[in-house]
Design an enzyme around this catalytic site. Structure first.
Site, PDB file in Angstrom:
ATOM      1  N   GLU A  35     -29.408  10.658  61.791  1.00 52.96           N
ATOM      2  CA  GLU A  35     -28.989  11.844  61.022  1.00 52.96           C
ATOM      3  C   GLU A  35     -28.022  11.433  59.916  1.00 52.96           C
ATOM      4  O   GLU A  35     -28.090  11.916  58.781  1.00 52.96           O
ATOM      5  CB  GLU A  35     -28.315  12.865  61.949  1.00 52.96           C
ATOM      6  CG  GLU A  35     -29.315  13.596  62.822  1.00 52.96           C
ATOM      7  CD  GLU A  35     -28.627  14.375  63.943  1.00 52.96           C
ATOM      8  OE1 GLU A  35     -28.886  15.567  64.060  1.00 52.96           O
ATOM      9  OE2 GLU A  35     -27.845  13.776  64.704  1.00 52.96           O
ATOM     10  N   PHE A  36     -27.131  10.475  60.275  1.00 53.55           N
ATOM     11  CA  PHE A  36     -26.174   9.981  59.278  1.00 53.55           C
ATOM     12  C   PHE A  36     -26.929   9.350  58.099  1.00 53.55           C
ATOM     13  O   PHE A  36     -26.667   9.640  56.940  1.00 53.55           O
ATOM     14  CB  PHE A  36     -25.241   8.951  59.924  1.00 53.55           C
ATOM     15  CG  PHE A  36     -24.180   8.433  59.004  1.00 53.55           C
ATOM     16  CD1 PHE A  36     -22.946   9.060  58.901  1.00 53.55           C
ATOM     17  CD2 PHE A  36     -24.411   7.307  58.212  1.00 53.55           C
ATOM     18  CE1 PHE A  36     -21.968   8.585  58.035  1.00 53.55           C
ATOM     19  CE2 PHE A  36     -23.443   6.828  57.344  1.00 53.55           C
ATOM     20  CZ  PHE A  36     -22.217   7.468  57.264  1.00 53.55           C
ATOM     21  N   SER A  82       8.070 -10.213  54.261  1.00 56.18           N
ATOM     22  CA  SER A  82       7.538 -10.510  55.596  1.00 56.18           C
ATOM     23  C   SER A  82       8.643 -10.247  56.612  1.00 56.18           C
ATOM     24  O   SER A  82       9.742  -9.822  56.262  1.00 56.18           O
ATOM     25  CB  SER A  82       7.037 -11.939  55.660  1.00 56.18           C
ATOM     26  OG  SER A  82       8.124 -12.780  55.466  1.00 56.18           O
ATOM     27  N   LYS A 115       1.380  -6.641  66.912  1.00 60.15           N
ATOM     28  CA  LYS A 115       1.343  -7.376  65.649  1.00 60.15           C
ATOM     29  C   LYS A 115      -0.097  -7.817  65.414  1.00 60.15           C
ATOM     30  O   LYS A 115      -0.614  -8.693  66.107  1.00 60.15           O
ATOM     31  CB  LYS A 115       2.270  -8.588  65.702  1.00 60.15           C
ATOM     32  CG  LYS A 115       2.344  -9.324  64.374  1.00 60.15           C
ATOM     33  CD  LYS A 115       3.439 -10.355  64.417  1.00 60.15           C
ATOM     34  CE  LYS A 115       3.615 -11.134  63.141  1.00 60.15           C
ATOM     35  NZ  LYS A 115       2.457 -11.399  62.353  1.00 60.15           N
ATOM     36  N   ARG A 136      -1.383  -9.016  49.843  1.00 58.98           N
ATOM     37  CA  ARG A 136       0.034  -9.364  49.787  1.00 58.98           C
ATOM     38  C   ARG A 136       0.316 -10.389  48.688  1.00 58.98           C
ATOM     39  O   ARG A 136       1.315 -10.300  47.995  1.00 58.98           O
ATOM     40  CB  ARG A 136       0.479  -9.905  51.143  1.00 58.98           C
ATOM     41  CG  ARG A 136       1.917 -10.280  51.171  1.00 58.98           C
ATOM     42  CD  ARG A 136       2.404 -10.602  52.561  1.00 58.98           C
ATOM     43  NE  ARG A 136       3.815 -10.847  52.520  1.00 58.98           N
ATOM     44  CZ  ARG A 136       4.360 -12.007  52.158  1.00 58.98           C
ATOM     45  NH1 ARG A 136       3.580 -13.008  51.850  1.00 58.98           N
ATOM     46  NH2 ARG A 136       5.668 -12.158  52.123  1.00 58.98           N
ATOM     47  N   GLU A 177      -2.957  -3.714  58.019  1.00 57.25           N
ATOM     48  CA  GLU A 177      -3.584  -5.021  58.209  1.00 57.25           C
ATOM     49  C   GLU A 177      -5.093  -4.858  58.200  1.00 57.25           C
ATOM     50  O   GLU A 177      -5.634  -3.979  58.871  1.00 57.25           O
ATOM     51  CB  GLU A 177      -3.136  -5.544  59.584  1.00 57.25           C
ATOM     52  CG  GLU A 177      -3.218  -7.026  59.745  1.00 57.25           C
ATOM     53  CD  GLU A 177      -1.988  -7.763  59.210  1.00 57.25           C
ATOM     54  OE1 GLU A 177      -1.116  -7.125  58.575  1.00 57.25           O
ATOM     55  OE2 GLU A 177      -1.914  -8.982  59.410  1.00 57.25           O
ATOM     56  N   LYS A 291      10.629  -2.327  65.416  1.00 63.28           N
ATOM     57  CA  LYS A 291      11.231  -1.708  64.220  1.00 63.28           C
ATOM     58  C   LYS A 291      12.229  -0.642  64.654  1.00 63.28           C
ATOM     59  O   LYS A 291      11.902   0.169  65.536  1.00 63.28           O
ATOM     60  CB  LYS A 291      10.148  -1.021  63.372  1.00 63.28           C
ATOM     61  CG  LYS A 291       9.061  -1.950  62.868  1.00 63.28           C
ATOM     62  CD  LYS A 291       7.924  -1.167  62.204  1.00 63.28           C
ATOM     63  CE  LYS A 291       6.787  -2.104  61.847  1.00 63.28           C
ATOM     64  NZ  LYS A 291       5.570  -1.395  61.447  1.00 63.28           N
ATOM     65  N   CYS A 434     -34.961 -37.746  61.195  1.00 64.27           N
ATOM     66  CA  CYS A 434     -33.955 -37.228  62.135  1.00 64.27           C
ATOM     67  C   CYS A 434     -34.097 -35.700  62.249  1.00 64.27           C
ATOM     68  O   CYS A 434     -33.843 -34.977  61.286  1.00 64.27           O
ATOM     69  CB  CYS A 434     -32.568 -37.619  61.635  1.00 64.27           C
ATOM     70  SG  CYS A 434     -31.236 -37.084  62.713  1.00 64.27           S
TER      71      CYS A 434
END
Ligand code: IVH
Length: 672
Positions: A35-36, A82, A115, A136, A177, A291, A434
């Site tokens: 359907e998509f 960073s 992370k 970055r 990320e 954090k 070979c």
């Protein structure tokens, strides 16, 4: 026409964005793939009919395009810093205490997050639309990878509204990320292994290699994913955690594995829990990030020159194990390179059973002073392929075997090995005798950039090889549909497709045939230059060394390799068989007539849209007249072939560097 379909186009776009989000972010699709696809096809058709309604953020743009994109360098609005790293718990406590002291007795919470081990990205949205994505880079300037990022299905191109109400700021930046999930990574490496291409060492390298691909269709196919974890500015919420929960509502993929900790013990609990469970995650992680949650507290703690004082990354140690080396076997690659492989007693490492590890080459083996029966240390850090990092010399005893030596002859065909000057690897000299090398040559011959016989994949080659139906590249042209059909005639459709692909390859131009032959060191560019210079394969075969060396870009190594290839009788027979099969072994009359040196030594950037030829045609024209296509403007660019609607950033750059803009008509006159 465009007005007529506008509503339907907008409706389809909205619906497809929602289904994308359901599938890739919520992992809860509400319609079937078929359907998509049907909705997508309808939208593609309508958009094709209505070019004025083009939108770079349409769901149809997620498939990418083969137009090569150069990356523009752009300065970050805010530098991408960073984080300070730590590998031990004491330093986590020191961080916690520093924060407590810095906040002078205020209560605070630590947001604990995974992370993610990919590459960081900065996304910019304006009026709810993705407008720019930047890597970055060095933290100050990064690459504009917007076109590639648009193909990543879990990144929203258009943000959700809540019952029509917009809750996102008009303009904002969000960072996160880009990752290659394990499943995509394993599929990609399996495909590369089948083609005997170099494997990606880990999902991070694979994700960054993919994102840097100039062909965004490649990016679209590779199944990248993205988690977002930081919004630097512009939201009313007082806490980082709360901001991310809000961003999730707009359509971003925000990890559900986040937790607010009130004490250091809760922080340790988070660290310990994920140490044990991170191997169950669908993406690679290499630690956790802590954090300070409240934004005002973050601001009062501030930054050092390099990183914020309010956050730290704790990295998990690389897992190590010790096991016995049973023996070393030697693998022969498609180029004939011999790779020593360690076979060990199976040992559990980071959630998988490890029993083989590459030893790279003879120098590496020697540097370890490796003996069979040695107890070796195996490590799996950021690299997915385990590494042997050392030998436990104390565990050596009377039963330890002899030092590991490179074999004198090829384990596959028995031919002697050689080591070329300046190379670490040993090579088998067996060539066409070979088996892995012959199969490798066939695979190279049929590959996309060579003869492009895509109906003949590595598995079919392997199959035909096993049946003894192809032993070299010329055998491809004597394949008989009878055999390919299978004994029961069931494979007729694929057999016909294969025969058609083989037939079509007879039209592939000489320069690609030359590349397809797989003469050592003759890559795509050298093949093109040589074809243009010598016009026929016979002239190339007969060319004295001095003539070869005279060609721009052909040095002694390539020239000698060409001479020794044509000096081999077997190769000359092969060329004759390919000639009989009808392959193009000289530049076509048309190509010859058109060719000139008018653009020799010129580096040209193509930009914008053109009226008389497609971009690909202009690329071919540039090459045919001795010029070089380059992706992005630099001081070395000779000129920009500028079409309609060339991007303002490119125009500005060309002006700044004093690079001339040449219009389509001027260009055609130039090469007339
Ligand atoms: S926050 C100012 N959160 O780790 C804070 N970074 O060593 C910005 N990373 O460059 C970064 N997962 O690429 C943050 N949950 C996470 C993260 C994360 C992975 C990466 C990021 C950053 C690096 C820092």
């Amino acid at each position: 026409m465009d007005e007529l379909f506008k509503d339907r186009i907008l409706e389809l776009r909205r619906a497809l964005h929602q289904h994308n989000h359901n599938y890739y972010v919520l992992t809860a699709p509400t319609i079937s793939d078929q359907e998509f696809d049907a909705l997508m096809h309808e939208l593609q058709d309508l958009e094709q009919m209505c070019p004025t309604l083009f939108d770079p953020n349409s769901p149809t743009q997620r498939v990418g395009s083969d137009l090569q994109v150069g990356f523009e360098r752009v300065a970050h609005v805010r530098p991408m810093l960073s984080l300070g790293n730590t590998y031990n718990r004491e330093e986590v406590a020191e961080f916690y205490n520093r924060v407590r002291d810095g906040l002078m007795g205020q209560k605070f919470q630590i947001c604990c997050e995974l992370k993610f081990d990919g590459l960081s990205i900065s996304l910019h949205y304006k009026d709810g639309q993705l407008v720019r994505a930047v890597t970055r880079g060095d933290g100050v300037v990064g690459d504009d990878v917007t076109a590639a990022v648009r193909t990543i299905r879990s990144i929203p191109l258009i943000l959700n509204t809540e019952d029509g109400a917009q809750t996102w700021p008009e303009e904002f930046e969000i960072r996160g990320e880009i990752l290659m999930p394990w499943a995509s990574f394993e599929r990609l490496n399996a495909e590369r292994e089948a083609r005997e291409e170099d494997l990606f060492a880990n999902p991070r390298n694979a994700a960054s290699g993919t994102l840097k691909s100039k062909d965004t269709r490649v990016v679209a196919e590779r199944g990248l994913d993205a988690y977002l974890y930081y919004i630097p500015d512009g939201l009313p919420q007082a806490g980082h955690y709360e901001r991310l929960q809000e961003a999730r509502k707009w359509g971003f993929k925000v990890s559900a594995d986040m937790r607010l900790a009130d004490t250091i013990d809760e922080v340790y609990e988070f660290i310990d829990y994920w140490h044990e469970h991170r191997s169950e995650l669908p993406v690679a992680t290499d630690g956790i990030v802590l954090k300070v949650n409240t934004i005002a507290q973050q601001q009062s703690l501030g930054m050092t020159a390099k990183s914020p004082r309010w956050a730290i990354a704790y990295k998990y140690p690389a897992e190590k194990a010790c096991t016995r080396l049973r023996c070393v076997t030697f693998q022969v690659g498609r180029t004939g390179a011999i790779t020593p492989v360690a076979n060990m007693d199976p040992v559990q490492l980071s959630g998988t059973m490890v029993q083989r590890a590459t030893l790279h080459n003879a120098d590496f083996v020697r540097s370890l002073d490796l003996h069979t029966g040695d107890m070796v240390y195996v490590e799996k850090g950021g690299e997915i392929i385990p590494k042997i990092t050392g030998v436990n010399l104390e565990a050596r005893n009377a039963e330890t075997g002899a030092p590991v030596e490179m074999p004198a002859v090829c384990p596959e065909c028995g031919a002697p090995l050689v080591r070329y000057e300046g190379e670490a690897a040993y090579y088998c000299t067996g060539g066409s005798q070979c088996p892995p090398q012959v199969k490798g040559r066939i695979e190279h011959f049929i590959s996309r950039k060579a003869m492009n016989i895509d109906s003949l994949g590595p598995e079919t080659v392997d199959d035909l090889w096993k049946q003894g139906l192809i032993k070299d590249i010329a055998d491809i042209y004597s394949l008989d549909i009878q055999y390919l059909n299978g004994a029961d005639g069931k494979r007729e459709k694929s057999a016909r497709r294969l025969m058609a692909g083989i037939e079509a390859s007879k039209e592939v131009p000489f320069e690609r045939v030359l590349f397809a032959l797989g003469i050592r060191f003759v890559g795509e560019v050298a093949a093109k230059t040589l074809a243009r210079k010598f016009v026929t394969i016979d002239a190339l075969a007969a060319a004295p060394l001095a003539d070869l060396l005279d060609v721009n870009g052909i040095g002694a190594v390539i020239a000698e390799s060409i001479q020794s290839w044509f000096a081999d009788e077997r190769n000359l027979t092969l060329v004759e068989r390919l000639r009989t099969a009808g392959l193009q072994l000289q530049i076509s009359a048309e190509q010859q007539a058109a060719a000139s040196n008018k653009l020799e030594g010129k580096s040209i950037v193509i930009s914008g849209v053109f009226a008389h030829h497609s971009r690909d045609e202009y690329k071919t024209l540039i090459e045919r007249h001795g010029g070089k296509n380059v992706g992005s403007i630099s001081a070395k660019t000779s000129f920009v072939l500028a079409g309609e609607s060339m991007g303002p950033a490119k125009r500005e750059k060309a002006e700044k560097l004093g690079v001339a803009l040449v219009s389509e008509d001027e260009f055609l006159k130039m090469i007339e």
